[in-house]
Enzyme design. Structure first.
Site, PDB file in Angstrom:
ATOM      1  N   ARG A 199      18.347  23.908  -6.774  1.00 31.70           N
ATOM      2  CA  ARG A 199      18.449  22.890  -6.875  1.00 31.70           C
ATOM      3  C   ARG A 199      16.562  23.077  -7.289  1.00 31.70           C
ATOM      4  O   ARG A 199      16.121  23.589  -6.082  1.00 31.70           O
ATOM      5  CB  ARG A 199      18.705  21.534  -6.611  1.00 31.70           C
ATOM      6  CG  ARG A 199      17.964  21.580  -5.283  1.00 31.70           C
ATOM      7  CD  ARG A 199      18.532  19.966  -4.842  1.00 31.70           C
ATOM      8  NE  ARG A 199      18.130  19.850  -3.371  1.00 31.70           N
ATOM      9  CZ  ARG A 199      18.212  18.848  -2.488  1.00 31.70           C
ATOM     10  NH1 ARG A 199      18.268  18.063  -2.737  1.00 31.70           N
ATOM     11  NH2 ARG A 199      17.647  18.762  -1.309  1.00 31.70           N
ATOM     12  N   LYS A 204     -14.921  -2.134   8.860  1.00 34.86           N
ATOM     13  CA  LYS A 204     -15.310  -2.267   7.495  1.00 34.86           C
ATOM     14  C   LYS A 204     -14.159  -1.218   6.814  1.00 34.86           C
ATOM     15  O   LYS A 204     -14.127  -0.065   7.179  1.00 34.86           O
ATOM     16  CB  LYS A 204     -16.778  -1.574   7.301  1.00 34.86           C
ATOM     17  CG  LYS A 204     -17.438  -1.872   5.900  1.00 34.86           C
ATOM     18  CD  LYS A 204     -16.971  -4.084   4.732  1.00 34.86           C
ATOM     19  CE  LYS A 204     -18.797  -3.533   5.534  1.00 34.86           C
ATOM     20  NZ  LYS A 204     -18.269  -5.675   5.110  1.00 34.86           N
ATOM     21  N   GLN A 217      14.862  17.583   4.882  1.00 31.07           N
ATOM     22  CA  GLN A 217      15.318  17.325   6.659  1.00 31.07           C
ATOM     23  C   GLN A 217      14.604  18.365   7.252  1.00 31.07           C
ATOM     24  O   GLN A 217      14.396  18.754   8.009  1.00 31.07           O
ATOM     25  CB  GLN A 217      16.415  16.599   7.381  1.00 31.07           C
ATOM     26  CG  GLN A 217      16.271  15.403   6.697  1.00 31.07           C
ATOM     27  CD  GLN A 217      17.082  14.765   5.270  1.00 31.07           C
ATOM     28  OE1 GLN A 217      17.456  15.253   4.455  1.00 31.07           O
ATOM     29  NE2 GLN A 217      17.713  13.173   5.133  1.00 31.07           N
ATOM     30  N   HIS A 260      12.493  13.561  -6.709  1.00 33.18           N
ATOM     31  CA  HIS A 260      14.392  14.308  -8.089  1.00 33.18           C
ATOM     32  C   HIS A 260      14.211  14.402  -8.606  1.00 33.18           C
ATOM     33  O   HIS A 260      13.079  14.111  -9.748  1.00 33.18           O
ATOM     34  CB  HIS A 260      14.827  13.303  -7.824  1.00 33.18           C
ATOM     35  CG  HIS A 260      15.488  12.355  -6.371  1.00 33.18           C
ATOM     36  ND1 HIS A 260      16.006  12.854  -5.057  1.00 33.18           N
ATOM     37  CD2 HIS A 260      15.869  10.835  -5.851  1.00 33.18           C
ATOM     38  CE1 HIS A 260      16.196  12.314  -4.300  1.00 33.18           C
ATOM     39  NE2 HIS A 260      15.903  10.905  -4.470  1.00 33.18           N
ATOM     40  N   THR A 269     -18.993  -6.294  10.667  1.00 26.39           N
ATOM     41  CA  THR A 269     -18.505  -5.490   9.703  1.00 26.39           C
ATOM     42  C   THR A 269     -19.480  -4.802   9.021  1.00 26.39           C
ATOM     43  O   THR A 269     -19.583  -3.557   8.341  1.00 26.39           O
ATOM     44  CB  THR A 269     -17.303  -5.419   8.948  1.00 26.39           C
ATOM     45  OG1 THR A 269     -17.448  -6.257   7.694  1.00 26.39           O
ATOM     46  CG2 THR A 269     -16.374  -5.907  10.068  1.00 26.39           C
TER      47      THR A 269
HETATM   48  O1  LIG Z   1      17.052  17.128   0.927  1.00 26.49           O
HETATM   49  C1  LIG Z   1      17.933  15.668   0.541  1.00 26.49           C
HETATM   50  N1  LIG Z   1      18.284  14.713   1.797  1.00 26.49           N
HETATM   51  C2  LIG Z   1      18.718  14.034   1.600  1.00 26.49           C
HETATM   52  O2  LIG Z   1      19.214  13.170   2.446  1.00 26.49           O
HETATM   53  C3  LIG Z   1      19.012  13.230   0.277  1.00 26.49           C
HETATM   54  N2  LIG Z   1      19.811  12.557  -0.352  1.00 26.49           N
HETATM   55  C4  LIG Z   1      20.538  12.852  -1.796  1.00 26.49           C
HETATM   56  O3  LIG Z   1      21.374  11.559  -2.430  1.00 26.49           O
HETATM   57  N3  LIG Z   1      19.044  13.968  -1.837  1.00 26.49           N
HETATM   58  C5  LIG Z   1      18.819  14.026  -0.467  1.00 26.49           C
HETATM   59  N4  LIG Z   1      17.785  15.897  -0.847  1.00 26.49           N
END
Ligand SMILES: O=c1[nH]c(=O)c2[nH]c(=O)[nH]c2[nH]1
Length: 305
Positions: free
Chosen positions: A179, A12, A226, A254, A57
């Site tokens: 940024r 469930k 990353q 973004h 369930t």
């Molecule tokens: O931190 C980021 N990793 C990316 O792989 C990536 N690719 C992108 O266009 N902007 C960003 N920013």
């Protein structure tokens, strides 16, 4: 034609259970979304329609609510483990149970500077998650716990760069040394099976990991999402020996600098257009070398690489 039943599970999904503790005038609440699933020897239910092994369930749903009363909800992890064990006891054909919990947390409403006894406001600071998988019984019983947090929306208004990336004839992205970095984090971390056997204070561990993730997000000077995720996950593994691995799914929310030049205005990083799609989707995991085996811990948990 040789055809066989492939992987299957049933249960469930999304039992929305709210437990009120009203033993004193100062009430407490736990607000959960619980999904149950059983896996095992359920071929007959599928192939011939024989349901003798199937714990409905509907019964699973009832058990969730009855256990909220009978045992209370000490933590998502503990409640899920109780349910998994119960289902394995009640359904002999089940070889494993997977219980997924989301917990929505509530803060007390302050009135004249005093937190109210029974009026709450939903806290907007991420959803606590837990997936408990119990496989086998008795000496063969294996418990896997993956805890986590989702919808943890974070933003840095500076301290983030992105440059030096690979370029080809379709690349238009400008390089930047300043940024906005924003994401809505989904983080899941798997506990070491020995640590689980020894006993874990689930809420203490969860609170500390959440705080650490936020701290590292704030502190790390980001060269890419990353790298930020890797730093956050590494910190969790360094400071929490009870954790075997950490997985992230992070949409890069973004923020594009608005072009105000048509209006004769400069825009030195002050006005942005917050795009909602498309978004970069960055997924990564950090694993301890000598981590315990995951077994079925991630089975049925999509959205991570
Ligand atoms: O931190 C980021 N990793 C990316 O792989 C990536 N690719 C992108 O266009 N902007 C960003 N920013």
């Amino acid at each position: 034609m040789p055809i066989r039943l492939g992987p299957n599970q049933y249960g469930k999904a999304e039992n929305r259970v709210v437990r009120v503790y009203r033993d004193t005038p100062r009430h407490q609440i736990r607000d959960l979304n619980v999904s149950t699933a059983l896996r095992g020897r359920f071929e007959d239910a599928h192939t011939s329609g024989d349901q003798r092994d199937v714990l409905p369930t509907d019964t699973q749903k009832n058990t969730v609510f009855a256990f909220a009363k009978k045992h209370g909800i000490a933590s998502p992890e503990e409640f899920a483990t109780l349910l998994a064990d119960r289902f394995l006891e009640a359904a002999p054909a089940a070889d494993g149970a997977r219980i997924e919990v989301e917990e929505y947390t509530w803060d007390r409403i302050p009135v004249d500077g005093v937190e109210h006894d029974h009026a709450f406001v939903r806290s907007g600071q991420g959803v606590r998650t837990a997936v408990v998988t119990v496989d086998g019984r008795g000496d063969d019983r294996v418990v896997q716990v993956v805890s986590g947090i989702s919808d943890l929306v974070v933003l840095k208004s500076t301290g983030s760069e992105f440059h030096g990336f690979l370029k080809d004839e379709y690349t238009t992205l400008p390089e930047t040394t300043d940024r906005i970095l924003a994401t809505s984090l989904v983080v899941r971390w798997r506990y070491d099976t020995d640590a689980i056997a020894q006993g874990i204070d689930w809420t203490k561990s969860w609170d500390a990991i959440r705080a650490l993730l936020l701290q590292r997000f704030a502190e790390i000077h980001s060269l890419a999402l990353q790298q930020t995720l890797h730093g956050m996950g590494t910190a969790v593994l360094e400071q929490h020996p009870e954790v075997a691995e950490v997985k992230f799914s992070a949409p890069n929310k973004h923020h594009f600098l608005s072009d105000l030049s048509p209006f004769g205005m400069e825009n030195p990083g002050e006005v942005f257009y917050a795009a909602d799609r498309p978004y970069g989707l960055i997924e990564a995991s950090v694993v301890r070398d000598e981590a315990s085996e995951p077994g079925n811990a991630w089975l049925g948990t999509p959205g991570f690489c």
